[in-house]
Design a protein around this motif. Sequence first.
Motif, PDB file in Angstrom:
ATOM      1  N   THR A 113      87.075  80.260  47.142  1.00  0.00           N
ATOM      2  CA  THR A 113      88.166  79.300  46.996  1.00  0.00           C
ATOM      3  C   THR A 113      87.801  78.223  45.976  1.00  0.00           C
ATOM      4  N   TRP A 114      88.730  77.917  45.086  1.00  0.00           N
ATOM      5  CA  TRP A 114      88.531  76.907  44.044  1.00  0.00           C
ATOM      6  C   TRP A 114      88.129  75.586  44.675  1.00  0.00           C
ATOM      7  N   VAL A 115      87.145  74.922  44.094  1.00  0.00           N
ATOM      8  CA  VAL A 115      86.635  73.680  44.659  1.00  0.00           C
ATOM      9  C   VAL A 115      87.727  72.618  44.781  1.00  0.00           C
ATOM     10  N   LEU A 116      88.709  72.638  43.889  1.00  0.00           N
ATOM     11  CA  LEU A 116      89.778  71.648  43.952  1.00  0.00           C
ATOM     12  C   LEU A 116      90.779  71.931  45.063  1.00  0.00           C
ATOM     13  N   GLU A 117      90.647  73.072  45.730  1.00  0.00           N
ATOM     14  CA  GLU A 117      91.513  73.393  46.864  1.00  0.00           C
ATOM     15  C   GLU A 117      90.855  73.058  48.204  1.00  0.00           C
ATOM     16  N   HIS A 118      89.622  72.573  48.164  1.00  0.00           N
ATOM     17  CA  HIS A 118      88.930  72.216  49.402  1.00  0.00           C
ATOM     18  C   HIS A 118      89.499  70.914  49.961  1.00  0.00           C
ATOM     19  N   ASP A 119      89.497  70.790  51.270  1.00  0.00           N
ATOM     20  CA  ASP A 119      89.933  69.571  51.949  1.00  0.00           C
ATOM     21  C   ASP A 119      89.501  69.671  53.405  1.00  0.00           C
ATOM     22  N   GLU A 120      89.492  68.548  54.073  1.00  0.00           N
ATOM     23  CA  GLU A 120      89.100  68.521  55.482  1.00  0.00           C
ATOM     24  C   GLU A 120      90.275  68.935  56.364  1.00  0.00           C
TER      25      GLU A 120
END
Length: 230
Positions: free
Chosen positions: A202-209
Amino acid sequence: MRLSGQVLILDADDTLWENNVVFERVIDDYLDWIAHPTLDRAAVRGILDDIERANAVTHGYGTKVFLHSLAECFEKLNSRPATSAERDRIEELAAALIHHEIELIPGVAETLDELGSRHELMLLTKGDQEEQQRKIDASGVAHHFREVHIVPEKDVEVYRGLAAARMLAPESTWMIGNSPKSDIRPARAAGMNAVFIPNAHTWVLEHDELDDADERVLRLGTFTELLHHF
Protein backbone atom coordinates in the motif's frame (compact mmCIF):
# COMPACT_ATOMS: atom_id res chain seq x y z
CA MET A 1 -22.25 -15.70 10.87
CA ARG A 2 -22.45 -14.76 7.17
CA LEU A 3 -24.43 -11.69 6.12
CA SER A 4 -26.73 -11.71 3.09
CA GLY A 5 -28.25 -9.06 0.85
CA GLN A 6 -25.60 -6.41 1.46
CA VAL A 7 -24.24 -3.67 -0.81
CA LEU A 8 -20.50 -4.21 -1.19
CA ILE A 9 -18.49 -1.30 -2.60
CA LEU A 10 -15.02 -2.42 -3.58
CA ASP A 11 -11.80 -0.53 -4.13
CA ALA A 12 -9.72 -1.52 -7.18
CA ASP A 13 -5.97 -0.77 -6.96
CA ASP A 14 -4.22 -3.02 -4.42
CA THR A 15 -7.55 -4.56 -3.41
CA LEU A 16 -8.53 -6.39 -6.61
CA TRP A 17 -5.16 -6.22 -8.38
CA GLU A 18 -1.58 -5.32 -7.54
CA ASN A 19 -0.77 -1.73 -8.40
CA ASN A 20 1.54 0.15 -6.07
CA VAL A 21 4.22 -2.54 -6.15
CA VAL A 22 4.90 -1.50 -9.76
CA PHE A 23 5.35 2.12 -8.68
CA GLU A 24 7.68 0.98 -5.89
CA ARG A 25 9.88 -0.87 -8.38
CA VAL A 26 10.12 2.29 -10.48
CA ILE A 27 11.02 4.34 -7.40
CA ASP A 28 13.77 1.86 -6.48
CA ASP A 29 15.25 2.22 -9.98
CA TYR A 30 14.87 5.99 -9.77
CA LEU A 31 16.73 6.15 -6.44
CA ASP A 32 19.53 4.03 -7.91
CA TRP A 33 19.78 6.40 -10.86
CA ILE A 34 19.68 9.60 -8.76
CA ALA A 35 22.55 8.41 -6.51
CA HIS A 36 22.60 11.74 -4.66
CA PRO A 37 26.07 12.62 -3.35
CA THR A 38 24.97 13.75 0.12
CA LEU A 39 21.47 12.39 0.75
CA ASP A 40 20.75 8.72 1.37
CA ARG A 41 17.88 6.82 -0.25
CA ALA A 42 15.53 7.38 2.70
CA ALA A 43 16.06 11.15 2.58
CA VAL A 44 15.48 11.30 -1.18
CA ARG A 45 12.38 9.14 -0.81
CA GLY A 46 11.10 11.52 1.85
CA ILE A 47 11.46 14.45 -0.53
CA LEU A 48 9.67 12.51 -3.27
CA ASP A 49 6.85 11.59 -0.87
CA ASP A 50 6.36 15.26 0.03
CA ILE A 51 6.25 16.23 -3.64
CA GLU A 52 3.76 13.46 -4.42
CA ARG A 53 1.60 14.51 -1.49
CA ALA A 54 1.43 18.10 -2.76
CA ASN A 55 0.85 17.08 -6.38
CA ALA A 56 -1.96 14.71 -5.40
CA VAL A 57 -3.86 17.68 -4.03
CA THR A 58 -3.37 19.88 -7.08
CA HIS A 59 -3.09 17.35 -9.93
CA GLY A 60 -4.68 14.12 -8.68
CA TYR A 61 -3.33 10.61 -9.19
CA GLY A 62 -1.97 8.36 -11.90
CA THR A 63 1.08 7.75 -14.03
CA LYS A 64 1.23 11.24 -15.56
CA VAL A 65 1.23 12.90 -12.15
CA PHE A 66 3.82 10.40 -10.90
CA LEU A 67 6.14 11.24 -13.83
CA HIS A 68 5.71 14.92 -13.04
CA SER A 69 6.65 14.24 -9.42
CA LEU A 70 9.80 12.33 -10.41
CA ALA A 71 10.92 15.21 -12.63
CA GLU A 72 10.12 17.77 -9.95
CA CYS A 73 12.07 15.75 -7.38
CA PHE A 74 15.07 15.62 -9.73
CA GLU A 75 14.97 19.40 -10.17
CA LYS A 76 14.72 19.98 -6.44
CA LEU A 77 17.66 17.68 -5.69
CA ASN A 78 19.86 19.13 -8.42
CA SER A 79 18.75 22.77 -8.21
CA ARG A 80 18.21 22.87 -11.96
CA PRO A 81 15.70 21.67 -14.54
CA ALA A 82 16.20 18.21 -16.00
CA THR A 83 17.72 18.11 -19.46
CA SER A 84 15.86 16.52 -22.35
CA ALA A 85 18.01 13.41 -21.98
CA GLU A 86 17.34 13.24 -18.25
CA ARG A 87 13.59 13.58 -18.79
CA ASP A 88 13.80 10.79 -21.36
CA ARG A 89 15.57 8.64 -18.77
CA ILE A 90 12.87 9.29 -16.18
CA GLU A 91 10.23 8.27 -18.71
CA GLU A 92 12.20 5.12 -19.51
CA LEU A 93 12.32 4.23 -15.82
CA ALA A 94 8.54 4.64 -15.57
CA ALA A 95 7.71 2.79 -18.79
CA ALA A 96 6.73 -0.29 -16.78
CA LEU A 97 3.76 1.64 -15.39
CA ILE A 98 2.30 2.08 -18.85
CA HIS A 99 2.95 -1.39 -20.19
CA HIS A 100 2.49 -3.67 -17.16
CA GLU A 101 -0.29 -6.24 -17.26
CA ILE A 102 -3.01 -6.24 -14.63
CA GLU A 103 -2.28 -8.90 -12.02
CA LEU A 104 -5.36 -9.91 -10.03
CA ILE A 105 -4.70 -10.71 -6.39
CA PRO A 106 -5.08 -14.48 -5.83
CA GLY A 107 -8.69 -15.57 -5.40
CA VAL A 108 -10.26 -12.29 -6.50
CA ALA A 109 -12.07 -13.58 -9.61
CA GLU A 110 -13.58 -16.59 -7.83
CA THR A 111 -14.52 -14.56 -4.77
CA LEU A 112 -16.26 -11.87 -6.82
CA ASP A 113 -18.18 -14.54 -8.70
CA GLU A 114 -19.57 -15.98 -5.48
CA LEU A 115 -20.14 -12.64 -3.75
CA GLY A 116 -22.06 -11.39 -6.77
CA SER A 117 -24.55 -14.22 -6.42
CA ARG A 118 -25.54 -13.04 -2.95
CA HIS A 119 -24.90 -9.29 -2.88
CA GLU A 120 -24.97 -6.12 -4.95
CA LEU A 121 -21.42 -5.20 -5.96
CA MET A 122 -20.16 -1.74 -6.89
CA LEU A 123 -16.67 -0.55 -7.79
CA LEU A 124 -15.27 2.75 -6.51
CA THR A 125 -11.77 3.78 -7.56
CA LYS A 126 -9.89 7.07 -7.70
CA GLY A 127 -7.42 8.41 -10.22
CA ASP A 128 -7.15 9.46 -13.83
CA GLN A 129 -10.37 8.52 -15.64
CA GLU A 130 -8.73 7.06 -18.74
CA GLU A 131 -6.02 5.21 -16.86
CA GLN A 132 -8.36 3.66 -14.31
CA GLN A 133 -10.83 2.62 -17.01
CA ARG A 134 -8.02 0.93 -18.92
CA LYS A 135 -7.11 -1.10 -15.84
CA ILE A 136 -10.73 -2.01 -15.16
CA ASP A 137 -11.21 -3.17 -18.75
CA ALA A 138 -7.98 -5.20 -18.66
CA SER A 139 -8.84 -6.82 -15.32
CA GLY A 140 -11.66 -8.92 -16.72
CA VAL A 141 -13.81 -8.43 -13.62
CA ALA A 142 -15.92 -5.41 -14.58
CA HIS A 143 -18.97 -7.58 -15.33
CA HIS A 144 -19.30 -8.40 -11.63
CA PHE A 145 -20.26 -4.81 -10.75
CA ARG A 146 -23.64 -3.17 -11.15
CA GLU A 147 -21.94 0.22 -11.22
CA VAL A 148 -18.37 1.47 -11.66
CA HIS A 149 -17.39 4.88 -10.31
CA ILE A 150 -14.05 6.56 -11.07
CA VAL A 151 -13.53 9.70 -8.98
CA PRO A 152 -10.66 12.19 -8.57
CA GLU A 153 -10.56 11.64 -4.81
CA LYS A 154 -12.24 9.37 -2.29
CA ASP A 155 -13.30 11.51 0.64
CA VAL A 156 -16.29 11.54 2.94
CA GLU A 157 -18.33 13.71 0.57
CA VAL A 158 -17.90 11.18 -2.23
CA TYR A 159 -19.22 8.41 0.01
CA ARG A 160 -22.11 10.52 1.24
CA GLY A 161 -22.98 11.53 -2.32
CA LEU A 162 -22.92 7.93 -3.53
CA ALA A 163 -25.09 6.79 -0.62
CA ALA A 164 -27.61 9.56 -1.25
CA ALA A 165 -27.73 9.11 -5.02
CA ARG A 166 -28.22 5.35 -4.79
CA MET A 167 -30.33 5.44 -1.59
CA LEU A 168 -27.96 3.07 0.18
CA ALA A 169 -28.79 2.00 3.72
CA PRO A 170 -25.62 2.58 5.79
CA GLU A 171 -26.20 -0.44 8.02
CA SER A 172 -26.13 -2.81 5.04
CA THR A 173 -23.45 -1.05 2.98
CA TRP A 174 -19.77 -1.96 3.19
CA MET A 175 -16.70 -0.31 1.71
CA ILE A 176 -13.96 -2.89 1.10
CA GLY A 177 -10.37 -1.81 0.52
CA ASN A 178 -6.73 -1.67 1.51
CA SER A 179 -6.38 2.05 2.23
CA PRO A 180 -7.19 3.43 5.68
CA LYS A 181 -7.07 6.98 4.26
CA SER A 182 -9.25 6.53 1.16
CA ASP A 183 -11.36 3.44 1.84
CA ILE A 184 -11.94 2.95 5.55
CA ARG A 185 -11.93 6.29 7.37
CA PRO A 186 -14.08 8.29 4.92
CA ALA A 187 -16.57 5.44 4.49
CA ARG A 188 -16.98 5.18 8.23
CA ALA A 189 -17.33 8.96 8.52
CA ALA A 190 -20.17 8.68 6.01
CA GLY A 191 -21.88 6.08 8.22
CA MET A 192 -21.04 2.98 6.20
CA ASN A 193 -19.46 -0.21 7.45
CA ALA A 194 -15.98 -1.08 6.20
CA VAL A 195 -13.72 -4.06 5.54
CA PHE A 196 -9.99 -3.45 5.80
CA ILE A 197 -7.82 -5.85 3.80
CA PRO A 198 -4.19 -4.69 4.13
CA ASN A 199 -1.79 -4.93 1.22
CA ALA A 200 1.93 -5.08 1.98
CA HIS A 201 2.59 -2.65 -0.87
CA THR A 202 0.00 0.00 0.00
CA TRP A 203 1.25 3.47 -0.96
CA VAL A 204 2.72 5.27 2.04
CA LEU A 205 0.44 8.26 1.42
CA GLU A 206 -2.59 5.99 1.89
CA HIS A 207 -1.57 4.98 5.41
CA ASP A 208 -3.60 6.29 8.35
CA GLU A 209 -4.59 5.25 11.85
CA LEU A 210 -7.73 3.19 12.40
CA ASP A 211 -9.78 2.89 15.58
CA ASP A 212 -9.16 -0.60 16.95
CA ALA A 213 -12.36 -0.32 18.99
CA ASP A 214 -14.57 0.38 15.97
CA GLU A 215 -16.79 -2.71 15.73
CA ARG A 216 -18.08 -1.66 12.30
CA VAL A 217 -14.67 -2.17 10.71
CA LEU A 218 -14.02 -5.79 9.80
CA ARG A 219 -10.34 -6.65 9.45
CA LEU A 220 -9.37 -9.51 7.17
CA GLY A 221 -6.07 -10.97 6.06
CA THR A 222 -6.99 -11.93 2.50
CA PHE A 223 -9.62 -11.10 -0.09
CA THR A 224 -10.97 -14.65 -0.12
CA GLU A 225 -11.89 -14.37 3.57
CA LEU A 226 -14.80 -12.16 2.50
CA LEU A 227 -16.67 -15.37 1.70
CA HIS A 228 -16.68 -16.32 5.40
CA HIS A 229 -18.57 -13.12 6.27
CA PHE A 230 -20.64 -12.30 3.20
